[in-house]
Enzyme design. Structure first.
Site, PDB file in Angstrom:
ATOM      1  N   TYR A 118       0.837  -1.203   0.000  1.00  0.00           N
ATOM      2  CA  TYR A 118       0.000   0.000   0.000  1.00  0.00           C
ATOM      3  C   TYR A 118       0.869   1.249   0.000  1.00  0.00           C
ATOM      4  CZ  TYR A 118      -4.392   2.496   0.823  1.00  0.00           C
ATOM      5  OH  TYR A 118      -5.498   3.298   0.697  1.00  0.00           O
TER       6      TYR A 118
ATOM      7  N   ASN B 123     -15.482   3.737   2.028  1.00  0.00           N
ATOM      8  CA  ASN B 123     -16.180   3.542   0.754  1.00  0.00           C
ATOM      9  C   ASN B 123     -17.264   4.577   0.464  1.00  0.00           C
ATOM     10  OD1 ASN B 123     -14.577   1.317   0.117  1.00  0.00           O
ATOM     11  ND2 ASN B 123     -15.925  -0.102   1.174  1.00  0.00           N
TER      12      ASN B 123
ATOM     13  N   ASN C 124     -20.192  -4.218  -7.573  1.00  0.00           N
ATOM     14  CA  ASN C 124     -20.644  -4.903  -6.360  1.00  0.00           C
ATOM     15  C   ASN C 124     -19.698  -4.698  -5.181  1.00  0.00           C
ATOM     16  OD1 ASN C 124     -18.808  -6.569  -7.905  1.00  0.00           O
ATOM     17  ND2 ASN C 124     -19.174  -8.176  -6.413  1.00  0.00           N
TER      18      ASN C 124
ATOM     19  N   ASP D  45     -18.881 -11.818 -14.766  1.00  0.00           N
ATOM     20  CA  ASP D  45     -19.821 -12.925 -14.871  1.00  0.00           C
ATOM     21  C   ASP D  45     -19.552 -13.923 -13.749  1.00  0.00           C
ATOM     22  OD1 ASP D  45     -21.861 -14.455 -15.776  1.00  0.00           O
ATOM     23  OD2 ASP D  45     -20.861 -15.153 -17.605  1.00  0.00           O
ATOM     24  N   ARG D  46     -20.601 -14.569 -13.251  1.00  0.00           N
ATOM     25  CA  ARG D  46     -20.476 -15.471 -12.112  1.00  0.00           C
ATOM     26  C   ARG D  46     -21.712 -16.361 -12.042  1.00  0.00           C
ATOM     27  NH1 ARG D  46     -19.475 -11.444  -7.729  1.00  0.00           N
ATOM     28  NH2 ARG D  46     -18.650 -10.270  -9.488  1.00  0.00           N
TER      29      ARG D  46
ATOM     30  N   TYR E  21      -9.869   4.762  -8.795  1.00  0.00           N
ATOM     31  CA  TYR E  21      -9.703   4.736  -7.345  1.00  0.00           C
ATOM     32  C   TYR E  21      -9.179   3.396  -6.850  1.00  0.00           C
ATOM     33  CZ  TYR E  21     -14.031   2.028  -7.217  1.00  0.00           C
ATOM     34  OH  TYR E  21     -14.988   1.058  -7.410  1.00  0.00           O
ATOM     35  N   GLY E  22      -9.044   2.424  -7.745  1.00  0.00           N
ATOM     36  CA  GLY E  22      -8.560   1.101  -7.362  1.00  0.00           C
ATOM     37  C   GLY E  22      -8.020   0.371  -8.569  1.00  0.00           C
ATOM     38  N   GLY E  23      -7.325  -0.742  -8.310  1.00  0.00           N
ATOM     39  CA  GLY E  23      -6.724  -1.517  -9.403  1.00  0.00           C
ATOM     40  C   GLY E  23      -6.759  -3.000  -9.095  1.00  0.00           C
TER      41      GLY E  23
ATOM     42  N   PHE F  46      -8.221   9.181  -7.677  1.00  0.00           N
ATOM     43  CA  PHE F  46      -8.747   9.631  -6.398  1.00  0.00           C
ATOM     44  C   PHE F  46      -8.363   8.651  -5.298  1.00  0.00           C
ATOM     45  CE2 PHE F  46     -11.914   9.859  -2.982  1.00  0.00           C
ATOM     46  CZ  PHE F  46     -11.800  11.200  -2.663  1.00  0.00           C
TER      47      PHE F  46
END
Length: 380
Positions: free
Chosen positions: A99, A172, A198, A222-223, A290-292, A315
């Site tokens: 991080y 979040n 999700n 897909d799931r 904001y994420g990877g 962000f």
């Protein structure tokens, strides 16, 4: 043993029941209420139970449940009984050592959670006994039963919201709120597209956008339980729920007959998914990363820059909080607005699995499993 500042602010879990007989977990957490035993003595607490790690590595392997001494309270500190604390991806990344910010080792896991103030130092003016508080910044270490913390490191939240909503409020929902507010001027009827729909951020985006009349196109992998997931996101207020595969197909043209192309794209995945989001942005729109989660770089087609003049932004809510550290109203107003939505039933906590600190290994393992749609939350 010499501990870091974070690791040393710990105490043992007190009893939390006001009753002569046993109280079940469901009873003590009903309606977000925590019941405290009347004969609980703050001064009698001298050690703590916490999830501590001394080295970086896989969380389920390096995290240990340990007892630590409680330090003396200072005049500007408070004693906090932790009520609940979730496991977020950033928590796992911090333990893994990947991080952006890493606390001094040994350290207590967890960057988010809610606690109740049990005692205040002589010079503390901003907090009082009984207040619910959440961390202002990352790295404070929330996976523990209680702690002595600096009052300035905490901010109050309303006590009339569910415990799980308070415990998952600071990361979040704040990320979702800021991304919907700070990058494009969105109006009712506008569209936002997002991947990782999700996730905790994704669910907050859906609900906050819906409260403002903003449509959302929500992309998920897909799931096997896709229809159940789609129904759940739709119940939260999602306008459209599609798979990553659909995002790449010609039928997207049909979707845009019922809603305008998005002004804003929110990327929490990276890789090909982010590139596909860009393809559907309207001219001049913004994609905010904001994420990877895919751990793949974001590739930007030259045509998107030249012919559509899209804006590529990033962000990080931790940086936002640090940039606005001296603007007390900025964080306060955002938390108040989010709590208004919670009280109105327009913003709920993500689906959560409540676990005890003693079951931490299973919780950490479940937190990294794919297609698990519930957030693991330690309840103390």
């Amino acid at each position: 043993m010499k501990l870091s500042r974070v690791a040393s602010f710990l105490i043992r879990r007190p009893q939390v029941y006001r009753t002569a007989g046993p109280v079940s977990h469901s009873e003590r957490m009903r309606n977000g209420t925590v019941i405290f035993k009347t004969n609980y003595s703050v001064s009698a607490v001298k050690d703590s139970t916490a999830l501590l790690y001394r080295n970086h590595g896989e969380p389920s392997q390096v995290v240990q449940l340990e007892s630590l001494d409680l330090p003396q309270m200072g005049p500007e500190s408070v004693l906090v009984k932790m009520l609940a604390a979730p496991i977020n991806p950033s928590d796992l990344n911090m333990i893994q050592g990947t991080y952006a910010i890493l606390p001094e080792l040994p350290a207590v896991g967890g960057n988010e959670g809610v606690g109740q103030v049990m005692k205040v130092g002589d010079k503390v003016k901003t907090l009082k006994v009984g207040d619910w508080v959440i961390p202002r910044d990352a790295g404070i270490g929330t996976w523990r039963t209680a702690a002595v913390m600096k009052a300035d490191d905490l901010v109050t939240v309303s006590k009339d919201i569910p415990v799980l909503s308070a415990a998952t409020l600071g990361v979040n929902p704040c990320t979702a709120f800021r991304m919907l507010t700070d990058f494009e001027e969105l109006k009712p009827g506008d569209t936002v597209i997002q991947n990782s729909a999700n996730s905790g951020v994704g669910q907050a985006v859906i609900q906050i956008a819906a409260s403002k009349g903003i449509q959302t196109i929500n992309v998920v992998r897909d799931r096997p339980d896709l229809q159940q997931l789609s129904d759940r996101l739709t119940a939260l207020g999602a306008t459209h729920v599609i798979t990553e595969e659909t995002l790449r197909r010609p039928e997207m043209k049909e979707l845009f007959k019922s809603c305008p192309r998005p002004k804003l794209a929110l990327n929490g995945v990276g890789g090909k998914s982010a590139t596909e989001l860009l393809r559907h942005l309207q001219s001049g729109g913004s994609m905010v990363t904001y994420g990877g989660m895919a751990k793949q770089p974001v590739t930007v087609p030259v045509s998107a820059l030249i012919f559509k003049d899209v804006k590529i932004r990033g962000f990080w809510v931790t940086q936002w909080k640090r940039d606005n550290k001296h603007d007390e109203d900025a964080l306060r107003n955002m938390l108040d607005e989010l709590c208004i939505l919670i009280r109105a039933g327009k913003l709920s906590a993500p689906a959560c699995t409540e676990v005890s600190l003693q079951d931490f290994r299973k919780a950490l393992e479940n937190a990294i499993k794919p297609y698990v749609s519930t957030k693991q939350v330690f309840v103390m």
